[in-house]
Every structure is written in structure tokens, then in C-alpha cells.
Design a protein around this motif. Structure first.
Motif, PDB file in Angstrom:
ATOM      1  N   ARG A   1     -10.498  -4.610 -16.805  1.00  0.00           N
ATOM      2  CA  ARG A   1     -11.500  -3.979 -15.925  1.00  0.00           C
ATOM      3  C   ARG A   1     -11.225  -4.314 -14.463  1.00  0.00           C
ATOM      4  O   ARG A   1     -11.345  -3.453 -13.589  1.00  0.00           O
ATOM      5  CB  ARG A   1     -12.908  -4.430 -16.337  1.00  0.00           C
ATOM      6  CG  ARG A   1     -13.982  -3.435 -15.955  1.00  0.00           C
ATOM      7  CD  ARG A   1     -15.283  -3.702 -16.672  1.00  0.00           C
ATOM      8  NE  ARG A   1     -15.957  -4.902 -16.250  1.00  0.00           N
ATOM      9  CZ  ARG A   1     -16.573  -5.064 -15.076  1.00  0.00           C
ATOM     10  NH1 ARG A   1     -16.581  -4.078 -14.212  1.00  0.00           N
ATOM     11  NH2 ARG A   1     -17.179  -6.186 -14.788  1.00  0.00           N
TER      12      ARG A   1
ATOM     13  N   GLU B   1      -8.486  -2.119 -13.265  1.00  0.00           N
ATOM     14  CA  GLU B   1      -8.973  -0.758 -13.017  1.00  0.00           C
ATOM     15  C   GLU B   1      -9.723  -0.663 -11.692  1.00  0.00           C
ATOM     16  O   GLU B   1      -9.506   0.257 -10.908  1.00  0.00           O
ATOM     17  CB  GLU B   1      -9.872  -0.299 -14.167  1.00  0.00           C
ATOM     18  CG  GLU B   1      -9.131  -0.060 -15.455  1.00  0.00           C
ATOM     19  CD  GLU B   1     -10.068   0.141 -16.641  1.00  0.00           C
ATOM     20  OE1 GLU B   1     -11.294   0.309 -16.437  1.00  0.00           O
ATOM     21  OE2 GLU B   1      -9.568   0.117 -17.783  1.00  0.00           O
ATOM     22  N   VAL B   2     -10.610  -1.611 -11.433  1.00  0.00           N
ATOM     23  CA  VAL B   2     -11.413  -1.585 -10.203  1.00  0.00           C
ATOM     24  C   VAL B   2     -10.514  -1.772  -8.979  1.00  0.00           C
ATOM     25  O   VAL B   2     -10.620  -1.027  -7.997  1.00  0.00           O
ATOM     26  CB  VAL B   2     -12.530  -2.655 -10.243  1.00  0.00           C
ATOM     27  CG1 VAL B   2     -13.194  -2.821  -8.885  1.00  0.00           C
ATOM     28  CG2 VAL B   2     -13.557  -2.296 -11.313  1.00  0.00           C
TER      29      VAL B   2
ATOM     30  N   THR C   1      -7.293  -1.247  -8.650  1.00  0.00           N
ATOM     31  CA  THR C   1      -6.368  -0.130  -8.422  1.00  0.00           C
ATOM     32  C   THR C   1      -7.113   1.144  -8.032  1.00  0.00           C
ATOM     33  O   THR C   1      -6.645   1.895  -7.175  1.00  0.00           O
ATOM     34  CB  THR C   1      -5.457   0.115  -9.646  1.00  0.00           C
ATOM     35  OG1 THR C   1      -6.250   0.282 -10.810  1.00  0.00           O
ATOM     36  CG2 THR C   1      -4.492  -1.031  -9.839  1.00  0.00           C
ATOM     37  N   ARG C   2      -8.277   1.378  -8.643  1.00  0.00           N
ATOM     38  CA  ARG C   2      -9.053   2.579  -8.295  1.00  0.00           C
ATOM     39  C   ARG C   2      -9.412   2.587  -6.804  1.00  0.00           C
ATOM     40  O   ARG C   2      -9.367   3.614  -6.145  1.00  0.00           O
ATOM     41  CB  ARG C   2     -10.325   2.678  -9.151  1.00  0.00           C
ATOM     42  CG  ARG C   2     -11.156   3.900  -8.846  1.00  0.00           C
ATOM     43  CD  ARG C   2     -12.368   4.136  -9.744  1.00  0.00           C
ATOM     44  NE  ARG C   2     -12.929   3.005 -10.437  1.00  0.00           N
ATOM     45  CZ  ARG C   2     -12.686   2.693 -11.724  1.00  0.00           C
ATOM     46  NH1 ARG C   2     -11.862   3.415 -12.437  1.00  0.00           N
ATOM     47  NH2 ARG C   2     -13.275   1.649 -12.288  1.00  0.00           N
ATOM     48  N   HIS C   3      -9.762   1.410  -6.291  1.00  0.00           N
ATOM     49  CA  HIS C   3     -10.138   1.315  -4.871  1.00  0.00           C
ATOM     50  C   HIS C   3      -8.933   1.001  -3.975  1.00  0.00           C
ATOM     51  O   HIS C   3      -9.111   0.825  -2.763  1.00  0.00           O
ATOM     52  CB  HIS C   3     -11.241   0.266  -4.693  1.00  0.00           C
ATOM     53  CG  HIS C   3     -12.542   0.700  -5.293  1.00  0.00           C
ATOM     54  ND1 HIS C   3     -13.400   1.575  -4.668  1.00  0.00           N
ATOM     55  CD2 HIS C   3     -13.111   0.403  -6.494  1.00  0.00           C
ATOM     56  CE1 HIS C   3     -14.450   1.789  -5.442  1.00  0.00           C
ATOM     57  NE2 HIS C   3     -14.290   1.096  -6.555  1.00  0.00           N
ATOM     58  N   ARG C   4      -7.754   0.877  -4.579  1.00  0.00           N
ATOM     59  CA  ARG C   4      -6.498   0.640  -3.847  1.00  0.00           C
ATOM     60  C   ARG C   4      -6.591  -0.593  -2.938  1.00  0.00           C
ATOM     61  O   ARG C   4      -6.023  -0.623  -1.850  1.00  0.00           O
ATOM     62  CB  ARG C   4      -6.120   1.893  -3.050  1.00  0.00           C
ATOM     63  CG  ARG C   4      -5.921   3.103  -3.927  1.00  0.00           C
ATOM     64  CD  ARG C   4      -5.603   4.415  -3.221  1.00  0.00           C
ATOM     65  NE  ARG C   4      -5.041   4.318  -1.921  1.00  0.00           N
ATOM     66  CZ  ARG C   4      -5.642   4.759  -0.797  1.00  0.00           C
ATOM     67  NH1 ARG C   4      -6.833   5.312  -0.852  1.00  0.00           N
ATOM     68  NH2 ARG C   4      -5.045   4.660   0.363  1.00  0.00           N
TER      69      ARG C   4
ATOM     70  N   GLU D   1     -18.249  -2.521  -8.061  1.00  0.00           N
ATOM     71  CA  GLU D   1     -18.373  -2.098  -9.454  1.00  0.00           C
ATOM     72  C   GLU D   1     -18.688  -3.266 -10.388  1.00  0.00           C
ATOM     73  O   GLU D   1     -18.062  -3.447 -11.428  1.00  0.00           O
ATOM     74  CB  GLU D   1     -17.101  -1.377  -9.906  1.00  0.00           C
ATOM     75  CG  GLU D   1     -16.875  -0.065  -9.190  1.00  0.00           C
ATOM     76  CD  GLU D   1     -15.743   0.745  -9.783  1.00  0.00           C
ATOM     77  OE1 GLU D   1     -15.561   0.713 -11.025  1.00  0.00           O
ATOM     78  OE2 GLU D   1     -15.052   1.423  -9.013  1.00  0.00           O
TER      79      GLU D   1
END
Length: 175
Positions: free
Chosen positions: A19, A22-23, A25-28, A105
Motif C-alpha cells: 500500500r 502504491e501511495v 508512486t501514485r503521488h510520484r 491516503e
């Protein structure tokens, strides 16, 4: 040995690690902090996090003008504009430091900067020592550390208790 200087190992880790990957990388986050050589340190990378554990991102930052750093982070929109960020400057181990805290998140995130390469910062060195100890001592020891952390004991003092270290913050650096 895991290469903790990348985030790749998180993809194959436990639920929290996946998780976190994911967080981040999603927000770079690491892409936006690239010029500061970001490294994820602390309990999440080595799997001893508990509820409320933060994602500690350590960076090398020239703090001769901390406003430039903060302006640059604002321009890069490190976190979404609706996320509240708290900033604090301090001296830790004789080094000027800057700390940015926010929630992303569901994860508390701490971006920590000193003018020292991350792989030479105490947070990283402590994590490596703790990882080696956990590998050597096994799952029972790991579970004892997690139990102490659930009781509110910080990571280094928890290792200090179980290993009977006088000064865990200094002694862990010797491992």
C-alpha cells in the motif's frame, strides 16, 4: 540484502508495504523529490510498523536557504493542495534539519532533510542495523519488537530493551 534505496522491494512486501508503494508512486513523491536522493527509512521498509507508523522519507537538502527548498516543494506540488503540511526546522545531532509532516491516503508521511546523503543519515543506518538484527534473530524477536512498539515504545528503545543496549541510538550504529 534488500536494496532500500529504491521502492521496488515494497511491491513484493506485506500489505502495508504494498500500500505504501502504491501511495508513494501514485503521488510520484520520489519522482518529485528525485534531486534530493529520497530514501524510505523507518519501520515500514523492515516490516515492524504498527498502526500509525509513518512513512519516513529522508533526503539530502542544502539548508543554507530552507525557503528555497520549501518553495521548490510547493512548486512541484509534492502532495495534493488539499493536504495540510506542517513544517519544522531543528538541529538534530548537530545538523540543521527540516521536517515536513502530512497525511497522505491514511499514511502519516514525514519528509526529513539534512545536508547529509540519506545513506549516511542515522535513520537509514539504524534501519540497516535493525534489519540485520531481525534477520539474525528471527520472527520471534521481530514479534517481540512489534509488541513493544504496540505498547508505545519507540523503535530504537525497543531494540535496546531486548538487546540490553545502554544507549540504543548510539549502540545500534555499531552493528
Amino acid at each position: 540484502m534488500i536494496d532500500f534505496t529504491t521502492l521496488d522491494y515494497l511491491k513484493e512486501g506485506n500489505e502495508t508495504q504494498r500500500r505504501a508503494y502504491e501511495v508513494l508512486t501514485r503521488h510520484r513523491i520520489f519522482e518529485k523529490l528525485k534531486e534530493y536522493s529520497p530514501v524510505l527509512a523507518g519501520t515500514v521498509p523492515i516490516g515492524i510498523d504498527v498502526e500509525g507508523s509513518d512513512l519516513d522519507i529522508i533526503c539530502q537538502v542544502d539548508l543554507t536557504c530552507e525557503e528555497d527548498f520549501l518553495d521548490e516543494l510547493a512548486l512541484k506540488k509534492i502532495v495534493p493542495p488539499y493536504v495540510e503540511v506542517a513544517v519544522e526546522t531543528m538541529v538534530i545531532n548537530g545538523e540543521r534539519s527540516i521536517v515536513l509532516n502530512c497525511m497522505l491516503e491514511g499514511f502519516p508521511v514525514e519528509i526529513f532533510g539534512q545536508d547529509i546523503p540519506p545513506i549516511r543519515q542515522n535513520a537509514y543506518l539504524h534501519m540497516l542495523a535493525e534489519y540485520r538484527i531481525l534477520e539474525e534473530k528471527g520472527d520471534g524477536f521481530k514479534q517481540e519488537i512489534i509488541q513493544l512498539k504496540k505498547q508505545g515504545i519507540k523503535t530504537e528503545p525497543a531494540f535496546g530493551l531486548l538487546l540490553e543496549l545502554e544507549n540504543p541510538y548510539e549502540d545500534l550504529l555499531k552493528f
